[in-house]
Design a protein around this motif. Sequence first.
Motif, PDB file in Angstrom:
ATOM      1  N   LYS A  51      66.195  31.029  69.663  1.00 26.81           N
ATOM      2  CA  LYS A  51      65.606  31.174  68.663  1.00 26.81           C
ATOM      3  C   LYS A  51      64.564  29.989  68.390  1.00 26.81           C
ATOM      4  N   ALA A  52      63.771  30.758  67.195  1.00 24.36           N
ATOM      5  CA  ALA A  52      62.618  29.832  66.441  1.00 24.36           C
ATOM      6  C   ALA A  52      62.722  28.101  66.122  1.00 24.36           C
ATOM      7  N   ARG A  53      61.938  27.046  66.793  1.00 21.44           N
ATOM      8  CA  ARG A  53      62.728  25.842  66.265  1.00 21.44           C
ATOM      9  C   ARG A  53      61.280  25.283  65.543  1.00 21.44           C
ATOM     10  N   ALA A  68      53.169  34.649  58.755  1.00 20.65           N
ATOM     11  CA  ALA A  68      53.377  36.080  59.744  1.00 20.65           C
ATOM     12  C   ALA A  68      54.345  36.029  60.226  1.00 20.65           C
ATOM     13  N   CYS A  69      55.453  35.243  59.933  1.00 20.55           N
ATOM     14  CA  CYS A  69      56.484  35.781  60.239  1.00 20.55           C
ATOM     15  C   CYS A  69      57.501  36.630  59.158  1.00 20.55           C
ATOM     16  N   GLU A  70      57.149  36.507  57.971  1.00 19.12           N
ATOM     17  CA  GLU A  70      57.086  37.396  56.674  1.00 19.12           C
ATOM     18  C   GLU A  70      56.365  38.981  56.637  1.00 19.12           C
ATOM     19  N   THR A  72      54.738  39.813  58.947  1.00 14.71           N
ATOM     20  CA  THR A  72      54.704  40.936  60.921  1.00 14.71           C
ATOM     21  C   THR A  72      55.363  41.284  61.423  1.00 14.71           C
ATOM     22  N   SER A  73      56.523  40.300  60.965  1.00 13.27           N
ATOM     23  CA  SER A  73      58.025  40.216  61.386  1.00 13.27           C
ATOM     24  C   SER A  73      59.500  39.986  61.133  1.00 13.27           C
ATOM     25  N   HIS A  74      60.286  39.363  61.213  1.00 14.90           N
ATOM     26  CA  HIS A  74      61.320  39.869  60.734  1.00 14.90           C
ATOM     27  C   HIS A  74      62.349  39.119  59.644  1.00 14.90           C
ATOM     28  N   GLN A  75      60.879  38.647  58.996  1.00 19.63           N
ATOM     29  CA  GLN A  75      60.873  37.910  57.201  1.00 19.63           C
ATOM     30  C   GLN A  75      62.305  36.712  57.550  1.00 19.63           C
ATOM     31  N   ALA A  76      62.154  35.515  59.382  1.00 18.89           N
ATOM     32  CA  ALA A  76      63.017  34.993  59.305  1.00 18.89           C
ATOM     33  C   ALA A  76      62.903  33.747  59.151  1.00 18.89           C
ATOM     34  N   ILE A  77      62.167  33.367  57.951  1.00 18.30           N
ATOM     35  CA  ILE A  77      61.700  31.733  57.863  1.00 18.30           C
ATOM     36  C   ILE A  77      61.473  31.848  56.488  1.00 18.30           C
ATOM     37  N   TRP A  78      61.915  30.745  55.904  1.00 18.78           N
ATOM     38  CA  TRP A  78      62.676  29.722  54.872  1.00 18.78           C
ATOM     39  C   TRP A  78      61.202  29.093  54.200  1.00 18.78           C
ATOM     40  N   GLU A  86      61.686  26.342  57.426  1.00 21.88           N
ATOM     41  CA  GLU A  86      62.946  26.334  58.354  1.00 21.88           C
ATOM     42  C   GLU A  86      63.278  28.265  59.078  1.00 21.88           C
ATOM     43  N   VAL A  87      63.701  27.813  59.699  1.00 26.74           N
ATOM     44  CA  VAL A  87      63.873  29.082  60.237  1.00 26.74           C
ATOM     45  C   VAL A  87      65.306  29.755  60.324  1.00 26.74           C
ATOM     46  N   ASN A  88      65.613  30.727  60.250  1.00 21.21           N
ATOM     47  CA  ASN A  88      66.953  31.403  59.690  1.00 21.21           C
ATOM     48  C   ASN A  88      67.789  32.141  60.548  1.00 21.21           C
ATOM     49  N   GLU A  91      68.534  35.336  61.445  1.00 17.63           N
ATOM     50  CA  GLU A  91      67.213  37.250  61.200  1.00 17.63           C
ATOM     51  C   GLU A  91      66.256  37.325  62.600  1.00 17.63           C
ATOM     52  N   CYS A  92      65.741  35.383  63.108  1.00 16.73           N
ATOM     53  CA  CYS A  92      65.179  35.363  64.150  1.00 16.73           C
ATOM     54  C   CYS A  92      64.696  35.899  65.521  1.00 16.73           C
ATOM     55  N   VAL A  93      63.944  37.151  65.944  1.00 16.43           N
ATOM     56  CA  VAL A  93      64.524  37.740  66.878  1.00 16.43           C
ATOM     57  C   VAL A  93      63.951  37.172  68.348  1.00 16.43           C
ATOM     58  N   ALA A  94      62.811  36.236  67.754  1.00 19.08           N
ATOM     59  CA  ALA A  94      62.711  35.571  69.063  1.00 19.08           C
ATOM     60  C   ALA A  94      61.653  36.162  69.631  1.00 19.08           C
ATOM     61  N   CYS A  95      60.817  36.887  68.398  1.00 18.38           N
ATOM     62  CA  CYS A  95      59.733  37.150  69.242  1.00 18.38           C
ATOM     63  C   CYS A  95      58.445  35.907  68.958  1.00 18.38           C
ATOM     64  N   ASN A  96      58.259  35.148  68.718  1.00 18.68           N
ATOM     65  CA  ASN A  96      57.235  34.104  69.672  1.00 18.68           C
ATOM     66  C   ASN A  96      56.075  34.343  68.268  1.00 18.68           C
ATOM     67  N   LEU A  97      55.531  34.597  67.708  1.00 18.80           N
ATOM     68  CA  LEU A  97      54.649  34.917  66.909  1.00 18.80           C
ATOM     69  C   LEU A  97      54.572  33.896  65.946  1.00 18.80           C
ATOM     70  N   CYS A  98      55.545  32.754  65.632  1.00 16.94           N
ATOM     71  CA  CYS A  98      55.424  32.009  64.796  1.00 16.94           C
ATOM     72  C   CYS A  98      54.158  31.138  65.766  1.00 16.94           C
ATOM     73  N   VAL A  99      55.232  30.711  66.711  1.00 14.67           N
ATOM     74  CA  VAL A  99      54.731  29.663  68.056  1.00 14.67           C
ATOM     75  C   VAL A  99      53.033  29.899  67.799  1.00 14.67           C
ATOM     76  N   THR A 109      59.252  25.635  69.347  1.00  9.81           N
ATOM     77  CA  THR A 109      59.453  25.751  70.196  1.00  9.81           C
ATOM     78  C   THR A 109      60.474  26.846  70.430  1.00  9.81           C
ATOM     79  N   MET A 110      60.946  27.444  70.993  1.00 11.17           N
ATOM     80  CA  MET A 110      61.300  28.270  71.383  1.00 11.17           C
ATOM     81  C   MET A 110      63.149  27.708  72.207  1.00 11.17           C
ATOM     82  N   GLU A 111      63.956  27.619  71.132  1.00  5.98           N
ATOM     83  CA  GLU A 111      65.256  27.147  72.172  1.00  5.98           C
ATOM     84  C   GLU A 111      66.519  28.361  72.036  1.00  5.98           C
TER      85      GLU A 111
HETATM   86  S1  SF4 Z   1      60.131  34.202  66.728  1.00  8.14           S
HETATM   87 FE1  SF4 Z   1      59.583  35.774  65.460  1.00  8.14          FE
HETATM   88  S2  SF4 Z   1      61.402  36.314  64.245  1.00  8.14           S
HETATM   89 FE2  SF4 Z   1      61.636  34.461  64.640  1.00  8.14          FE
HETATM   90  S3  SF4 Z   1      60.780  33.071  63.127  1.00  8.14           S
HETATM   91 FE3  SF4 Z   1      59.080  33.258  64.615  1.00  8.14          FE
HETATM   92  S4  SF4 Z   1      57.775  34.558  63.643  1.00  8.14           S
HETATM   93 FE4  SF4 Z   1      59.930  35.157  63.382  1.00  8.14          FE
END
Ligand code: SF4
Length: 147
Positions: A51-53, A68-70, A72-78, A86-88, A91-99, A109-111
């Motif tokens: 999960k993103a942290r 970016a997450c909203e 193009t990805s999974h709307q996983a950041i509040w 903050e990461v939800n 919903e987070c699929v660890a796509c790394n886009l936010c990083v 970082t990805m934890e």
């Molecule tokens: S890793 Fe992907 S899904 Fe998770 S918060 Fe970042 S952009 Fe969104």
Amino acid sequence: MTYGFKVVEEMKRGLSQWMDDKGYTSTADFVGKAVPNVTDWQYLNLNYVSKARIDQDACIKCGRCFAACEDTSHQAIWMKPGRVFEVNDAECVACNLCVDVCPVEDCITMERMAPGTVDPRTGKTVSSDYANWTTHPNNPMAVKAAE
Ligand code: SF4
Ligand code: SF4
């Protein structure tokens, strides 16, 4: 100075600093080093869950990760009051886009989730076993274990 020239100069400066940090004196020192990390997607470990942290102390509240997450990805950041991002985990699929879009190094970082914990996205317990697509039950071409 043209914009393109400035970009190239910036890239050269960044590469030079990275090489100094790593102790490299020539590009030949690291040619091919990433190759062992390349694999066919079907061999990726499906039980590796992360999960993103977001480091709130490092965050400059620019909102790039949120956009970016909203979009193009999974709307996983509040985005909470005061532009606190903050990461939800549900919903987070660890796509790394936010990083990739965050301008602050190591701010996101990805934890990895520890085996035995429950992934709030899937509701499943994270396994420590290695498993990939070649044996996945949803794969019609899955390799069957010998009986
Ligand atoms: S890793 Fe992907 S899904 Fe998770 S918060 Fe970042 S952009 Fe969104
Ligand atoms: S992209 Fe990075 S710095 Fe910008 S709001 Fe997100 S975590 Fe903070």
